[in-house]
Design a protein around this motif. Structure first.
Motif, PDB file in Angstrom:
ATOM      1  N   ASN A  34       0.676  -0.763  -0.261  1.00 18.03           N
ATOM      2  CA  ASN A  34      -0.112  -0.372   0.231  1.00 18.03           C
ATOM      3  C   ASN A  34       0.938   1.287   0.223  1.00 18.03           C
ATOM      4  O   ASN A  34       1.637   1.361   0.977  1.00 18.03           O
ATOM      5  CB  ASN A  34      -0.843   0.084   1.502  1.00 18.03           C
ATOM      6  CG  ASN A  34      -1.789   0.960   1.365  1.00 18.03           C
ATOM      7  OD1 ASN A  34      -1.955   2.336   0.799  1.00 18.03           O
ATOM      8  ND2 ASN A  34      -2.917   1.516   2.240  1.00 18.03           N
ATOM      9  N   THR A  39      -5.984   3.114   4.463  1.00 13.78           N
ATOM     10  CA  THR A  39      -6.124   2.028   4.964  1.00 13.78           C
ATOM     11  C   THR A  39      -7.603   1.019   3.856  1.00 13.78           C
ATOM     12  O   THR A  39      -8.159   1.595   3.514  1.00 13.78           O
ATOM     13  CB  THR A  39      -6.577   1.898   6.378  1.00 13.78           C
ATOM     14  OG1 THR A  39      -5.758   2.465   7.524  1.00 13.78           O
ATOM     15  CG2 THR A  39      -6.969   0.350   6.284  1.00 13.78           C
ATOM     16  N   TYR A  40      -6.797   0.176   3.243  1.00  4.86           N
ATOM     17  CA  TYR A  40      -8.160  -0.952   2.864  1.00  4.86           C
ATOM     18  C   TYR A  40      -8.219  -1.778   2.811  1.00  4.86           C
ATOM     19  O   TYR A  40      -6.858  -2.922   3.540  1.00  4.86           O
ATOM     20  CB  TYR A  40      -6.876  -1.420   0.521  1.00  4.86           C
ATOM     21  CG  TYR A  40      -6.940   0.250  -0.030  1.00  4.86           C
ATOM     22  CD1 TYR A  40      -7.882   1.108  -0.384  1.00  4.86           C
ATOM     23  CD2 TYR A  40      -5.697   0.727   0.170  1.00  4.86           C
ATOM     24  CE1 TYR A  40      -7.735   2.145  -0.533  1.00  4.86           C
ATOM     25  CE2 TYR A  40      -5.050   2.501  -0.766  1.00  4.86           C
ATOM     26  CZ  TYR A  40      -6.467   2.459  -1.524  1.00  4.86           C
ATOM     27  OH  TYR A  40      -6.086   3.556  -2.233  1.00  4.86           O
ATOM     28  N   GLN A  41      -9.317  -2.346   2.402  1.00 10.95           N
ATOM     29  CA  GLN A  41      -9.640  -3.465   3.193  1.00 10.95           C
ATOM     30  C   GLN A  41      -9.580  -4.729   1.858  1.00 10.95           C
ATOM     31  O   GLN A  41     -10.013  -4.019   0.891  1.00 10.95           O
ATOM     32  CB  GLN A  41     -11.287  -3.338   3.565  1.00 10.95           C
ATOM     33  CG  GLN A  41     -11.631  -2.623   4.705  1.00 10.95           C
ATOM     34  CD  GLN A  41     -10.837  -3.257   6.103  1.00 10.95           C
ATOM     35  OE1 GLN A  41     -10.505  -4.195   6.670  1.00 10.95           O
ATOM     36  NE2 GLN A  41      -9.981  -2.016   6.618  1.00 10.95           N
ATOM     37  N   ARG A  43     -10.905  -8.125   0.444  1.00 14.14           N
ATOM     38  CA  ARG A  43     -11.255  -9.853   0.153  1.00 14.14           C
ATOM     39  C   ARG A  43     -10.050 -10.468  -0.657  1.00 14.14           C
ATOM     40  O   ARG A  43     -10.748 -10.789  -1.307  1.00 14.14           O
ATOM     41  CB  ARG A  43     -12.386  -9.741  -0.133  1.00 14.14           C
ATOM     42  CG  ARG A  43     -13.573 -10.899  -0.076  1.00 14.14           C
ATOM     43  CD  ARG A  43     -13.397 -11.597   1.327  1.00 14.14           C
ATOM     44  NE  ARG A  43     -14.701 -11.081   2.088  1.00 14.14           N
ATOM     45  CZ  ARG A  43     -14.285 -12.048   3.364  1.00 14.14           C
ATOM     46  NH1 ARG A  43     -14.094 -12.918   3.542  1.00 14.14           N
ATOM     47  NH2 ARG A  43     -15.524 -11.538   3.848  1.00 14.14           N
ATOM     48  N   SER A  52     -10.594 -12.093   5.360  1.00 15.16           N
ATOM     49  CA  SER A  52     -10.203 -10.350   5.364  1.00 15.16           C
ATOM     50  C   SER A  52      -8.807  -9.966   5.590  1.00 15.16           C
ATOM     51  O   SER A  52      -8.074 -10.576   6.172  1.00 15.16           O
ATOM     52  CB  SER A  52     -11.350 -10.086   6.032  1.00 15.16           C
ATOM     53  OG  SER A  52     -12.499  -9.854   5.222  1.00 15.16           O
ATOM     54  N   GLU A  53      -8.051  -9.029   4.761  1.00 14.04           N
ATOM     55  CA  GLU A  53      -7.123  -8.652   5.498  1.00 14.04           C
ATOM     56  C   GLU A  53      -6.943  -7.298   5.500  1.00 14.04           C
ATOM     57  O   GLU A  53      -8.064  -6.861   4.627  1.00 14.04           O
ATOM     58  CB  GLU A  53      -5.751  -8.711   4.169  1.00 14.04           C
ATOM     59  CG  GLU A  53      -5.661 -10.976   4.058  1.00 14.04           C
ATOM     60  CD  GLU A  53      -5.344 -10.965   5.643  1.00 14.04           C
ATOM     61  OE1 GLU A  53      -4.465 -10.427   5.940  1.00 14.04           O
ATOM     62  OE2 GLU A  53      -4.541 -12.245   5.245  1.00 14.04           O
ATOM     63  N   THR A  54      -6.422  -6.414   6.064  1.00 10.29           N
ATOM     64  CA  THR A  54      -6.809  -4.967   6.146  1.00 10.29           C
ATOM     65  C   THR A  54      -5.188  -4.835   6.015  1.00 10.29           C
ATOM     66  O   THR A  54      -3.237  -5.660   6.394  1.00 10.29           O
ATOM     67  CB  THR A  54      -6.524  -4.225   7.579  1.00 10.29           C
ATOM     68  OG1 THR A  54      -8.207  -4.721   8.296  1.00 10.29           O
ATOM     69  CG2 THR A  54      -6.649  -3.267   7.704  1.00 10.29           C
ATOM     70  N   GLY A  56      -2.528  -1.395   5.757  1.00  8.64           N
ATOM     71  CA  GLY A  56      -2.633  -0.072   5.763  1.00  8.64           C
ATOM     72  C   GLY A  56      -2.044   0.394   5.677  1.00  8.64           C
ATOM     73  O   GLY A  56      -0.390  -0.028   4.165  1.00  8.64           O
ATOM     74  N   ASN A  74     -11.868  -2.927  -0.661  1.00  7.75           N
ATOM     75  CA  ASN A  74     -13.148  -2.862  -0.196  1.00  7.75           C
ATOM     76  C   ASN A  74     -14.219  -2.899  -0.415  1.00  7.75           C
ATOM     77  O   ASN A  74     -15.567  -2.104  -0.703  1.00  7.75           O
ATOM     78  CB  ASN A  74     -13.446  -0.869  -0.114  1.00  7.75           C
ATOM     79  CG  ASN A  74     -11.717  -0.004   0.462  1.00  7.75           C
ATOM     80  OD1 ASN A  74     -11.224  -0.217   1.193  1.00  7.75           O
ATOM     81  ND2 ASN A  74     -11.160   1.175  -0.351  1.00  7.75           N
ATOM     82  N   ASP A  75     -14.267  -4.590  -0.373  1.00 10.43           N
ATOM     83  CA  ASP A  75     -15.920  -4.862  -1.066  1.00 10.43           C
ATOM     84  C   ASP A  75     -16.557  -4.640  -2.240  1.00 10.43           C
ATOM     85  O   ASP A  75     -17.659  -4.571  -2.056  1.00 10.43           O
ATOM     86  CB  ASP A  75     -16.103  -4.706   0.535  1.00 10.43           C
ATOM     87  CG  ASP A  75     -17.078  -5.981   0.440  1.00 10.43           C
ATOM     88  OD1 ASP A  75     -17.172  -7.098   0.302  1.00 10.43           O
ATOM     89  OD2 ASP A  75     -18.683  -6.068   1.225  1.00 10.43           O
TER      90      ASP A  75
END
Length: 118
Positions: A34, A39-41, A43, A52-54, A56, A74-75
């Motif tokens: 990133n 921050t990105y979500q 899947r 799911s992963e975060t 940062g 971001n889903d």
């Protein structure tokens, strides 16, 4: 080289996938970095299921998948891409860029020795 571009409102995802013959037998896995300040979500969906992963700001997730997966940002179903398992990709300004294959030193390529001068 196979390229895919998905435009989603003002946010686009650009990903080039480079197919390497012979890479299927390597023990390499995909890496996502990133380069943004947000921050990105993620899947991540692969053969073994979904998780799911975060991700940062300024962070990297190594070994996101080894045998291919689909990553959704971001889903958003219109903002996903496929990884074969040997890529390095970076998110910058909301765009996903293919940085190349995930390289590991092998017989033809060795890591520089610590303290060695170029």
């Amino acid at each position: 080289m196979i390229s895919a571009s998905v435009r989603c409102g003002t946010v686009g995802v650009v990903l080039g996938v480079l197919a390497w013959a012979g890479s299927a037998g390597s023990a390499v896995s995909a890496t996502i970095s990133n380069g943004d300040a947000k921050t990105y979500q993620l899947r991540v969906t692969g053969k073994s299921g979904s998780r799911s992963e975060t991700l940062g700001p300024g962070k990297t997730i190594r070994e996101i998948c080894t045998k291919g997966c689909v990553v959704r940002l971001n889903d958003d179903p219109n903002n996903e891409w496929e990884l074969e398992g040997d890529e390095r990709v970076t998110i910058e300004d909301g765009l996903v860029f293919y940085d190349g294959p995930e390289n590991k030193p092998g017989p033809e390529q060795s890591a520089p020795e610590q303290g060695a001068k170029p």
